[in-house]
Design an enzyme around this catalytic site. Structure first.
Site, PDB file in Angstrom:
ATOM      1  N   ASP A 106     -53.561  26.848 -12.746  1.00  0.00           N
ATOM      2  CA  ASP A 106     -54.887  26.801 -13.328  1.00  0.00           C
ATOM      3  C   ASP A 106     -54.771  25.596 -14.586  1.00  0.00           C
ATOM      4  O   ASP A 106     -55.505  25.718 -15.576  1.00  0.00           O
ATOM      5  CB  ASP A 106     -55.398  27.891 -14.011  1.00  0.00           C
ATOM      6  CG  ASP A 106     -54.298  28.778 -15.037  1.00  0.00           C
ATOM      7  OD1 ASP A 106     -53.252  28.183 -15.104  1.00  0.00           O
ATOM      8  OD2 ASP A 106     -54.964  29.689 -15.642  1.00  0.00           O
ATOM      9  N   LYS A 157     -48.213  35.413 -25.831  1.00  0.00           N
ATOM     10  CA  LYS A 157     -49.429  35.872 -26.437  1.00  0.00           C
ATOM     11  C   LYS A 157     -48.932  36.605 -27.582  1.00  0.00           C
ATOM     12  O   LYS A 157     -49.210  37.789 -28.154  1.00  0.00           O
ATOM     13  CB  LYS A 157     -50.219  37.022 -25.834  1.00  0.00           C
ATOM     14  CG  LYS A 157     -50.263  36.446 -24.297  1.00  0.00           C
ATOM     15  CD  LYS A 157     -51.753  35.553 -24.035  1.00  0.00           C
ATOM     16  CE  LYS A 157     -51.970  35.234 -22.915  1.00  0.00           C
ATOM     17  NZ  LYS A 157     -51.072  34.799 -21.665  1.00  0.00           N
ATOM     18  N   ASP A 217     -55.808  24.189 -19.563  1.00  0.00           N
ATOM     19  CA  ASP A 217     -55.766  25.474 -18.878  1.00  0.00           C
ATOM     20  C   ASP A 217     -57.251  25.910 -18.870  1.00  0.00           C
ATOM     21  O   ASP A 217     -58.046  25.990 -19.949  1.00  0.00           O
ATOM     22  CB  ASP A 217     -54.965  26.561 -19.970  1.00  0.00           C
ATOM     23  CG  ASP A 217     -55.281  27.994 -19.214  1.00  0.00           C
ATOM     24  OD1 ASP A 217     -56.150  28.301 -18.869  1.00  0.00           O
ATOM     25  OD2 ASP A 217     -54.298  28.599 -19.236  1.00  0.00           O
TER      26      ASP A 217
HETATM   27  N1  GDD Z   1     -49.655  34.632  -6.876  1.00  0.00           N
HETATM   28  C1  GDD Z   1     -49.859  34.888  -8.136  1.00  0.00           C
HETATM   29  N2  GDD Z   1     -49.956  36.231  -8.524  1.00  0.00           N
HETATM   30  N3  GDD Z   1     -50.342  34.247  -9.078  1.00  0.00           N
HETATM   31  C2  GDD Z   1     -50.585  34.859 -10.345  1.00  0.00           C
HETATM   32  C3  GDD Z   1     -50.173  36.036 -10.735  1.00  0.00           C
HETATM   33  C4  GDD Z   1     -49.999  36.841  -9.498  1.00  0.00           C
HETATM   34  O1  GDD Z   1     -49.926  38.288  -9.675  1.00  0.00           O
HETATM   35  N4  GDD Z   1     -50.715  36.396 -11.800  1.00  0.00           N
HETATM   36  C5  GDD Z   1     -51.131  35.119 -12.518  1.00  0.00           C
HETATM   37  N5  GDD Z   1     -51.150  34.369 -11.407  1.00  0.00           N
HETATM   38  C6  GDD Z   1     -51.260  32.722 -11.663  1.00  0.00           C
HETATM   39  C7  GDD Z   1     -52.614  32.405 -12.398  1.00  0.00           C
HETATM   40  O2  GDD Z   1     -53.546  32.163 -11.212  1.00  0.00           O
HETATM   41  C8  GDD Z   1     -52.538  31.296 -12.921  1.00  0.00           C
HETATM   42  O3  GDD Z   1     -52.381  29.811 -12.250  1.00  0.00           O
HETATM   43  C9  GDD Z   1     -51.055  31.554 -13.504  1.00  0.00           C
HETATM   44  O4  GDD Z   1     -50.325  32.216 -12.639  1.00  0.00           O
HETATM   45  C10 GDD Z   1     -51.136  31.926 -14.770  1.00  0.00           C
HETATM   46  O5  GDD Z   1     -51.734  33.211 -15.039  1.00  0.00           O
HETATM   47  P1  GDD Z   1     -52.819  33.151 -16.061  1.00  0.00           P
HETATM   48  O6  GDD Z   1     -53.270  34.390 -16.065  1.00  0.00           O
HETATM   49  O7  GDD Z   1     -53.758  32.100 -16.071  1.00  0.00           O
HETATM   50  O8  GDD Z   1     -51.913  33.220 -17.654  1.00  0.00           O
HETATM   51  P2  GDD Z   1     -52.464  32.725 -18.856  1.00  0.00           P
HETATM   52  O9  GDD Z   1     -53.147  31.529 -18.751  1.00  0.00           O
HETATM   53  O10 GDD Z   1     -52.903  33.899 -19.572  1.00  0.00           O
HETATM   54  O11 GDD Z   1     -50.884  32.216 -19.571  1.00  0.00           O
HETATM   55  C11 GDD Z   1     -49.720  31.702 -18.887  1.00  0.00           C
HETATM   56  O12 GDD Z   1     -50.190  30.374 -19.171  1.00  0.00           O
HETATM   57  C12 GDD Z   1     -50.108  29.658 -20.259  1.00  0.00           C
HETATM   58  C13 GDD Z   1     -50.354  28.313 -20.245  1.00  0.00           C
HETATM   59  O13 GDD Z   1     -51.670  27.886 -19.943  1.00  0.00           O
HETATM   60  C14 GDD Z   1     -48.713  31.902 -19.401  1.00  0.00           C
HETATM   61  O14 GDD Z   1     -47.575  31.160 -18.526  1.00  0.00           O
HETATM   62  C15 GDD Z   1     -48.353  31.352 -20.855  1.00  0.00           C
HETATM   63  O15 GDD Z   1     -47.267  31.573 -21.388  1.00  0.00           O
HETATM   64  C16 GDD Z   1     -48.985  29.897 -20.853  1.00  0.00           C
HETATM   65  O16 GDD Z   1     -48.646  29.586 -22.066  1.00  0.00           O
HETATM   66 MG    MG Z   2     -54.206  30.332 -17.437  1.00  0.00          MG
END
Ligand code: GDD
Ligand code: MG
Length: 361
Positions: A106, A157, A217
């Site tokens: 994403d 977070k 993001d």
């Molecule tokens: N296949 C799969 N299965 N993908 C997953 C799953 C799962 O269970 N959970 C999350 N994802 C994918 C999401 O679709 C996304 O592309 C990515 O993993 C990160 O998940 P998010 O839910 O978007 O996390 P975030 O944005 O709160 O935080 C993450 O991204 C940040 C940067 O944008 C973390 O990695 C943070 O540390 C990072 O700073």
């Molecule tokens: Mg994200």
């Protein structure tokens, strides 16, 4: 090098847009988000890609297929229940024997993957995490580094009291295969909570690759709209609008000579723009849109097959597929999901979030 893209998240903060459309398929300037990610990998000669998916797989697989249209070889690792970021990569494990890339699916970024791969090798790193500065690190994974980019601490977070730097995890990793051995199979496991912190506690060599290139993001409707606007205004090197007109209009459309279009704007194919319609960028209109006589669209993202009837106005909003806004209706600062019908003359409350299939007014 091969890559796993994580596209399994539920897109909760993007609802109601992600009820029918996975986050990865949300259109960005009328092209599914994930297509930019895959094209960027391919430009860096990464052509063997696994998509790790936990729900809404069909629209993704139906669109990308085996990847040949984009010059890559795509396979799909589908989770029965969401396994978390690390569990999903373990489930997609097909690549013992070499370092591989993991991408949060994403994120839109111009990050130089080739330079990151060189950095990973030079440092003889076990895991390299791309790192970018942000204003508010509390929505991300905080990264504290010491010399030469070696990571001392990773904190997902953090609360504001825990914030010690503005540098965060940019969601791109290069991992040596040994990292996979710390992930149990078919178990919900996250890189951010269950993999990186324990590896760091054991003193493993984990490095951060810093970059200040374009990075976004798309986790919320505001950021999704911002990404479209940023691309329209040339902030990323992955998209250039015609520098003279600042307007792109797809094929087989119709635009009445009295209609007024102010850049920057991307209008898809088969659109019809009526007499005295006023379109003020930044805006995107998907394929098959009808903007009828005297209608106004300003600073908005409209997906495919929309009808904006005569005299209606849409400002600062996102409108998903197959919506119909009745004559003289007003939509402002709102997010409308698919197949919504807004009655003639209806004035929607600012900041509305409308579920798919709703008829309003
Ligand atoms: N296949 C799969 N299965 N993908 C997953 C799953 C799962 O269970 N959970 C999350 N994802 C994918 C999401 O679709 C996304 O592309 C990515 O993993 C990160 O998940 P998010 O839910 O978007 O996390 P975030 O944005 O709160 O935080 C993450 O991204 C940040 C940067 O944008 C973390 O990695 C943070 O540390 C990072 O700073
Ligand atoms: Mg994200």
């Amino acid at each position: 090098m091969k890559a796993v893209i994580l596209v399994g998240g539920l897109g909760t903060r993007l609802k109601p847009l992600t009820i029918n459309t996975p986050k990865a398929m949300m259109p960005v300037l009328n092209t599914p988000f994930l297509e930019y990610v895959i094209r960027r990998l391919s430009r860096h000669h990464i052509t063997e890609i696994v998509l790790a998916i936990s729900h809404l797989a069909q629209p993704i697989e139906g669109y990308f297929g085996d990847g040949s249209r984009l010059g890559v070889s795509l396979s799909y690792a589908i989770e029965e229940t969401a396994l978390g970021t690390a569990g999903a990569v373990k489930n997609a494990e097909k690549y013992p024997g070499g370092a591989f890339l993991v991408l949060n699916g994403d994120i839109f970024t111009d990050l130089d993957l080739t330079a990151m791969m060189d950095f990973h090798r030079q440092r003889q790193s076990l895991a390299t995490i791309a790192m970018t500065p942000v204003e508010d690190p509390t929505s991300y994974g905080l990264i504290e580094t010491v010399t030469r980019g070696r990571i001392a601490r990773f904190l997902e977070k953090p609360s504001w009291e825990q914030v010690t730097t503005n540098m965060i995890n940019a969601g791109t990793y290069i991992l040596e295969p040994e990292v996979l051995s710390s992930i149990p199979p078919q178990t919900n496991f996250s890189f951010e909570h269950d993999v990186f912190p324990p590896l760091l506690e054991r003193g493993e060599p984990i490095y951060a690759f810093p970059s200040s290139c374009y990075w976004m993001d798309i986790g919320t409707p505001e950021k999704y709209r911002q990404l479209n606007q940023d691309l329209l205004s040339g902030k990323s090197n992955q998209y250039r609008l015609d520098p003279v007109t600042g307007v792109s209009i797809g094929e087989q459309g119709y635009c009445h000579p009295t209609a007024e279009i102010t850049a920057p704007a991307v209008i898809g194919s088969h659109c019809s723009i009526g007499k005295n319609a006023r379109l003020t960028g930044p805006l995107v209109i998907g394929t098959g849109g009808t903007i009828a006589e005297g209608a106004v669209v300003e600073d908005s993202i409209i997906w495919h097959q929309a009808t904006i009837a005569a005299g209606a106005s849409v400002r600062h909003s996102i409108i998903a597929n197959d919506c119909r806004l009745g004559a003289d209706s007003i939509v402002e600062g709102s997010v409308i999901s698919d197949n919504v019908i807004v009655a003639e003359g209806y004035k929607m409350a600012i900041g509305s979030r409308i579920q798919p299939g709703t008829s309003i007014g």
